[in-house]
Write a protein that holds these residues in place. Structure first.
Motif, mmCIF file in Angstrom:
data_model
loop_
_atom_site.group_PDB
_atom_site.id
_atom_site.type_symbol
_atom_site.label_atom_id
_atom_site.label_comp_id
_atom_site.label_asym_id
_atom_site.label_seq_id
_atom_site.Cartn_x
_atom_site.Cartn_y
_atom_site.Cartn_z
ATOM 1 N N VAL A 32 0.839 -1.202 0.000
ATOM 2 C CA VAL A 32 0.000 0.000 0.000
ATOM 3 C C VAL A 32 0.874 1.252 0.000
ATOM 4 C CG1 VAL A 32 -1.649 1.340 1.364
ATOM 5 C CG2 VAL A 32 -1.997 -1.112 1.046
ATOM 6 N N ALA A 33 1.951 1.241 0.781
ATOM 7 C CA ALA A 33 2.865 2.385 0.806
ATOM 8 C C ALA A 33 3.514 2.585 -0.561
ATOM 9 C CB ALA A 33 3.930 2.190 1.871
ATOM 10 N N SER A 34 3.878 1.500 -1.218
ATOM 11 C CA SER A 34 4.465 1.581 -2.550
ATOM 12 C C SER A 34 3.446 2.111 -3.553
ATOM 13 C CB SER A 34 4.959 0.202 -2.984
ATOM 14 O OG SER A 34 5.431 0.230 -4.297
ATOM 15 N N TYR A 35 2.212 1.673 -3.432
ATOM 16 C CA TYR A 35 1.138 2.150 -4.306
ATOM 17 C C TYR A 35 0.936 3.653 -4.140
ATOM 18 C CZ TYR A 35 -3.630 2.798 -6.024
ATOM 19 O OH TYR A 35 -4.745 3.259 -6.671
ATOM 20 N N ARG A 36 0.879 4.108 -2.889
ATOM 21 C CA ARG A 36 0.701 5.537 -2.620
ATOM 22 C C ARG A 36 1.895 6.342 -3.129
ATOM 23 N NH1 ARG A 36 -3.841 7.591 -0.819
ATOM 24 N NH2 ARG A 36 -2.808 8.869 0.714
ATOM 25 N N GLU A 37 3.095 5.791 -3.004
ATOM 26 C CA GLU A 37 4.293 6.465 -3.503
ATOM 27 C C GLU A 37 4.248 6.596 -5.023
ATOM 28 O OE1 GLU A 37 9.016 5.460 -3.736
ATOM 29 O OE2 GLU A 37 7.955 4.921 -1.903
ATOM 30 N N ASP A 38 3.782 5.545 -5.703
ATOM 31 C CA ASP A 38 3.645 5.615 -7.163
ATOM 32 C C ASP A 38 2.627 6.673 -7.571
ATOM 33 O OD1 ASP A 38 5.520 3.640 -7.466
ATOM 34 O OD2 ASP A 38 4.068 2.040 -7.882
ATOM 35 N N LEU A 39 1.524 6.765 -6.840
ATOM 36 C CA LEU A 39 0.524 7.791 -7.137
ATOM 37 C C LEU A 39 1.088 9.199 -6.935
ATOM 38 C CD1 LEU A 39 -2.769 6.374 -5.591
ATOM 39 C CD2 LEU A 39 -2.158 6.544 -7.993
ATOM 40 N N ALA A 40 1.841 9.383 -5.849
ATOM 41 C CA ALA A 40 2.438 10.691 -5.581
ATOM 42 C C ALA A 40 3.450 11.055 -6.668
ATOM 43 C CB ALA A 40 3.108 10.693 -4.212
ATOM 44 N N GLU A 41 4.216 10.076 -7.118
ATOM 45 C CA GLU A 41 5.194 10.331 -8.170
ATOM 46 C C GLU A 41 4.493 10.697 -9.482
ATOM 47 O OE1 GLU A 41 8.653 7.880 -10.504
ATOM 48 O OE2 GLU A 41 8.298 7.415 -8.398
ATOM 49 N N GLU A 42 3.383 10.041 -9.766
ATOM 50 C CA GLU A 42 2.614 10.350 -10.961
ATOM 51 C C GLU A 42 2.041 11.769 -10.896
ATOM 52 O OE1 GLU A 42 -1.482 8.734 -12.924
ATOM 53 O OE2 GLU A 42 -0.096 7.239 -12.138
ATOM 54 N N ARG A 43 1.536 12.172 -9.729
ATOM 55 C CA ARG A 43 1.030 13.541 -9.560
ATOM 56 C C ARG A 43 2.154 14.550 -9.728
ATOM 57 N NH1 ARG A 43 -1.823 11.265 -5.108
ATOM 58 N NH2 ARG A 43 -0.237 12.118 -3.746
ATOM 59 N N HIS A 44 3.324 14.214 -9.218
ATOM 60 C CA HIS A 44 4.479 15.103 -9.327
ATOM 61 C C HIS A 44 4.865 15.306 -10.795
ATOM 62 C CE1 HIS A 44 8.178 17.088 -8.184
ATOM 63 N NE2 HIS A 44 8.860 16.230 -8.924
ATOM 64 N N ARG A 45 4.901 14.207 -11.549
ATOM 65 C CA ARG A 45 5.231 14.308 -12.970
ATOM 66 C C ARG A 45 4.200 15.146 -13.723
ATOM 67 N NH1 ARG A 45 6.263 8.198 -13.613
ATOM 68 N NH2 ARG A 45 8.350 8.006 -12.782
ATOM 69 N N GLU A 46 2.930 14.958 -13.382
ATOM 70 C CA GLU A 46 1.867 15.732 -14.030
ATOM 71 C C GLU A 46 2.017 17.219 -13.715
ATOM 72 O OE1 GLU A 46 -1.439 16.681 -16.288
ATOM 73 O OE2 GLU A 46 -0.269 14.839 -16.222
ATOM 74 N N THR A 47 2.345 17.542 -12.473
ATOM 75 C CA THR A 47 2.543 18.936 -12.075
ATOM 76 C C THR A 47 3.709 19.548 -12.846
ATOM 77 O OG1 THR A 47 1.703 18.465 -9.868
ATOM 78 C CG2 THR A 47 3.000 20.467 -10.128
ATOM 79 N N LEU A 48 4.804 18.811 -12.959
ATOM 80 C CA LEU A 48 5.958 19.312 -13.709
ATOM 81 C C LEU A 48 5.621 19.511 -15.180
ATOM 82 C CD1 LEU A 48 8.884 17.247 -12.165
ATOM 83 C CD2 LEU A 48 8.363 19.661 -11.814
ATOM 84 N N ARG A 49 4.820 18.606 -15.745
ATOM 85 C CA ARG A 49 4.427 18.728 -17.141
ATOM 86 C C ARG A 49 3.586 19.982 -17.356
ATOM 87 N NH1 ARG A 49 0.308 17.956 -20.223
ATOM 88 N NH2 ARG A 49 -1.041 17.095 -18.621
ATOM 89 N N VAL A 50 2.650 20.236 -16.449
ATOM 90 C CA VAL A 50 1.792 21.423 -16.560
ATOM 91 C C VAL A 50 2.627 22.693 -16.403
ATOM 92 C CG1 VAL A 50 -0.070 22.695 -15.434
ATOM 93 C CG2 VAL A 50 -0.314 20.244 -15.862
ATOM 94 N N LEU A 51 3.542 22.708 -15.456
ATOM 95 C CA LEU A 51 4.393 23.879 -15.262
ATOM 96 C C LEU A 51 5.270 24.137 -16.489
ATOM 97 C CD1 LEU A 51 5.457 23.464 -11.539
ATOM 98 C CD2 LEU A 51 3.918 25.188 -12.507
ATOM 99 N N ALA A 52 5.781 23.058 -17.087
ATOM 100 C CA ALA A 52 6.610 23.228 -18.286
ATOM 101 C C ALA A 52 5.781 23.801 -19.432
ATOM 102 C CB ALA A 52 7.216 21.885 -18.674
ATOM 103 N N GLN A 53 4.531 23.386 -19.543
ATOM 104 C CA GLN A 53 3.675 23.925 -20.596
ATOM 105 C C GLN A 53 3.379 25.408 -20.357
ATOM 106 O OE1 GLN A 53 0.198 21.484 -20.694
ATOM 107 N NE2 GLN A 53 1.112 19.966 -22.055
ATOM 108 N N GLN A 54 3.191 25.793 -19.112
ATOM 109 C CA GLN A 54 2.895 27.190 -18.796
ATOM 110 C C GLN A 54 4.081 28.099 -19.088
ATOM 111 O OE1 GLN A 54 1.568 27.216 -14.755
ATOM 112 N NE2 GLN A 54 -0.498 26.577 -15.279
ATOM 113 N N ARG A 55 5.291 27.591 -18.919
ATOM 114 C CA ARG A 55 6.478 28.403 -19.184
ATOM 115 C C ARG A 55 6.641 28.691 -20.662
ATOM 116 N NH1 ARG A 55 11.214 26.030 -15.277
ATOM 117 N NH2 ARG A 55 10.149 26.493 -13.333
ATOM 118 N N ARG A 56 6.138 27.809 -21.510
ATOM 119 C CA ARG A 56 6.256 28.015 -22.954
ATOM 120 C C ARG A 56 5.405 29.174 -23.427
ATOM 121 N NH1 ARG A 56 5.280 22.151 -25.249
ATOM 122 N NH2 ARG A 56 5.856 21.222 -23.276
ATOM 123 N N TYR A 57 4.359 29.482 -22.726
ATOM 124 C CA TYR A 57 3.435 30.546 -23.166
ATOM 125 C C TYR A 57 3.821 31.845 -22.622
ATOM 126 C CZ TYR A 57 0.577 26.663 -24.670
ATOM 127 O OH TYR A 57 0.118 25.544 -25.270
#
Length: 67
Positions: free
Chosen positions: A42-67
């Motif tokens: 369960v801890a590993s599952y939650r860690e994977d979810l947090a890592e996925e959210r982190h990647r999504e946040t970085l992707r959104v921030l990178a897109q915002q910097r382009r504009y």
């Protein structure tokens, strides 16, 4: 998450953590080891979810910097 509690080793293997899944499966074989294995999965599952959210946040921030 229920899958991670009931079958922790297989749950970890499905998410790509093969060695961790194998170790967790060995731990799961014993009745006493099932509880720590389930907690670990369960801890590993939650860690994977947090890592996925982190990647999504970085992707959104990178897109915002382009504009």
């Amino acid at each position: 998450m229920l899958f991670a509690i009931l079958l922790p080793g297989i749950s970890m293997m499905f998410r790509g953590h093969f060695l961790k899944g194998l170790l967790c499966g060995i731990l799961h074989v014993t009745l006493i080891g099932w509880i720590p294995a389930a907690i670990w999965a369960v801890a590993s599952y939650r860690e994977d979810l947090a890592e996925e959210r982190h990647r999504e946040t970085l992707r959104v921030l990178a897109q915002q910097r382009r504009y």
